[in-house]
Scaffold this motif. Structure first.
Motif, short mmCIF file in Angstrom:
data_model
loop_
_atom_site.label_atom_id
_atom_site.label_comp_id
_atom_site.label_asym_id
_atom_site.label_seq_id
_atom_site.Cartn_x
_atom_site.Cartn_y
_atom_site.Cartn_z
N VAL A 265 0.84 -1.21 0.00
CA VAL A 265 0.00 0.00 0.00
C VAL A 265 0.87 1.25 0.00
N THR A 270 -2.01 1.18 -3.74
CA THR A 270 -3.19 0.34 -3.96
C THR A 270 -3.84 -0.01 -2.63
N ALA A 271 -5.11 0.30 -2.49
CA ALA A 271 -5.81 0.07 -1.23
C ALA A 271 -6.13 -1.41 -1.03
N ILE A 272 -6.28 -1.78 0.22
CA ILE A 272 -6.75 -3.12 0.60
C ILE A 272 -8.12 -2.94 1.23
N SER A 287 -9.17 -3.01 6.43
CA SER A 287 -8.98 -2.23 5.20
C SER A 287 -7.83 -1.26 5.40
N LEU A 289 -6.13 2.18 3.48
CA LEU A 289 -6.22 3.20 2.43
C LEU A 289 -4.99 4.10 2.48
N PRO A 290 -4.35 4.37 1.33
CA PRO A 290 -3.18 5.25 1.33
C PRO A 290 -3.57 6.70 1.58
N ALA A 300 -0.75 5.92 5.54
CA ALA A 300 -1.93 5.09 5.29
C ALA A 300 -2.82 5.08 6.53
#
Length: 366
Positions: A265, A270-272, A287, A289-290, A300
């Motif tokens: 990330v 790229t988000a998870i 989850s 997110l950057p 993140a």
């Protein structure tokens, strides 16, 4: 009324071979400049001997007396190995050298320039423009500087240009020491220190804002910097992970979430989303997110929810989305039928009509 923000604290640490308590040339230069900065920072001048340099710096660090230390090149290099406080060294400008070389010209002698670790290549390229003969040397330690000064003196060089320590060594060896840093160089270094302090203050302010937001969120949240270190974590996260682990500020997040590709990330952006993970007896949805800043990945946000809580939330949402009251097309009095079984069904319907519960109807048409 909000309190005024604390001013940055800057300490200028000046070391001498021996310190007799008299203000140095650099101190006098600083005293002329500091009034310009009195509204921007609390700046103190600390003069000490080379022998007490480290203990003085450690005392400033332990008492949190300075956000940044400023000293000469060799002292700065030495202190960086022993303390964690940010240390800047004075920047030597071209004008400083020209002024110092002019002193040598007036004395009608050769000039020696002694600098820490590296020579001034620009000066070598311009040496043909000067009317005074110049020799350069570098030193890596106090003893090395003492030997290089002695070499200069043995070569007949009577003006030696360098830091306060070099000046002291030159004068102790019978030469004239010329301080190679003037007021402009001091101002440039102070401006650099202020810029660092302001940048840190802004970053700390942003972190406090993020932490205030995270504190009031029900789901577990961890904020990471660009290197993957935790700079904020809310109570909900540690409640979720208790008693197996507890996340602290400064921890590397990957040690707490080894099955999450945090590096991916932070490098790709790229988000998870909703990665299922098991922690103890709990099933969690994680989850990541950057955080983007000016097109660059700056960190993140990792969120964590218990699967059962997600399911409970979904059930509540479904219940809320159903109509709470159905509109009847007919009234009970409009129902025709005298059969006992039919009348019993009507009575049951009247009873159930007072409840919002779901009713299962069975029968031939059911």
């Amino acid at each position: 009324m909000a309190p005024e923000p604390l001013k940055p604290r800057i300490a200028v640490l000046i070391s001498h071979l021996t310190f007799d308590g008299q203000p140095s040339k650099l101190t006098r230069t600083l005293n002329e400049i500091l009034p310009r900065y009195e509204r921007q920072a609390d700046i103190q001048i600390v003069e000490t001997s080379v022998e007490k340099l480290l203990s003085t710096a450690k005392a400033l660090e332990q008492t949190q007396g300075a956000d940044i230390l400023i000293c000469s090149g060799a002292s700065a290099e030495f202190l960086r190995k022993h303390i964690t406080t940010t240390i800047l060294s004075f920047r030597m400008g071209e004008y400083d050298l020209i002024r110092a070389l002019n002193v040598a010209k007036e004395r009608g002698t050769k000039a020696g320039i002694l600098t820490h670790q590296r020579t001034l290549k620009e000066l070598e390229e311009m040496s043909g423009l000067f009317t005074v003969e110049i020799s350069q040397a570098v030193y890596t330690s106090l003893q090395d500087a003492r030997e290089k000064v002695r070499d200069f003196v043995d070569q007949g060089i009577r003006v030696i240009i360098g830091s306060p320590t070099v000046v002291d060594l030159a004068e102790a060896a019978g030469a004239e020491g010329v301080f190679a840093i003037n007021a402009n160089a001091v101002r440039l270094t102070l401006d650099d220190a202020l810029a660092i302090c302001h940048s840190r203050a802004e970053e700390a302010h942003n972190h406090r804002r993020i932490h205030a937001v995270l504190k009031h969120m029900n789901e577990g949240v961890v904020a990471l910097d660009a290197s993957g270190k935790v700079f904020s974590v809310n109570d909900s996260m540690n409640t979720l992970l208790h008693p197996l682990r507890s996340i602290a500020i400064g921890d590397q997040a990957k040690t707490h979430f080894p099955d999450i590709d945090l590096n991916g990330v932070l490098t790709s952006g790229t988000a998870i989303e909703s990665h299922l993970s098991t922690v103890g007896s709990q099933r969690l949805a994680i989850s990541v997110l950057p955080i983007m800043e000016n097109g660059q990945i700056d960190g993140a946000i990792l969120t964590c929810q218990e699967i059962r809580e997600i399911q409970r939330t979904e059930r509540r949402l479904r219940a809320q989305s159903r109509p709470r009251h159905f509109i009847a097309k007919y009234d009970f009095e409009q129902l025709a039928g005298k059969d006992t079984t039919f009348q019993n069904a009507v009575q049951l319907a009247k009873l159930y009509a007072h409840s919002d519960s779901t009713v299962l109807i069975t029968g031939e048409s059911g």
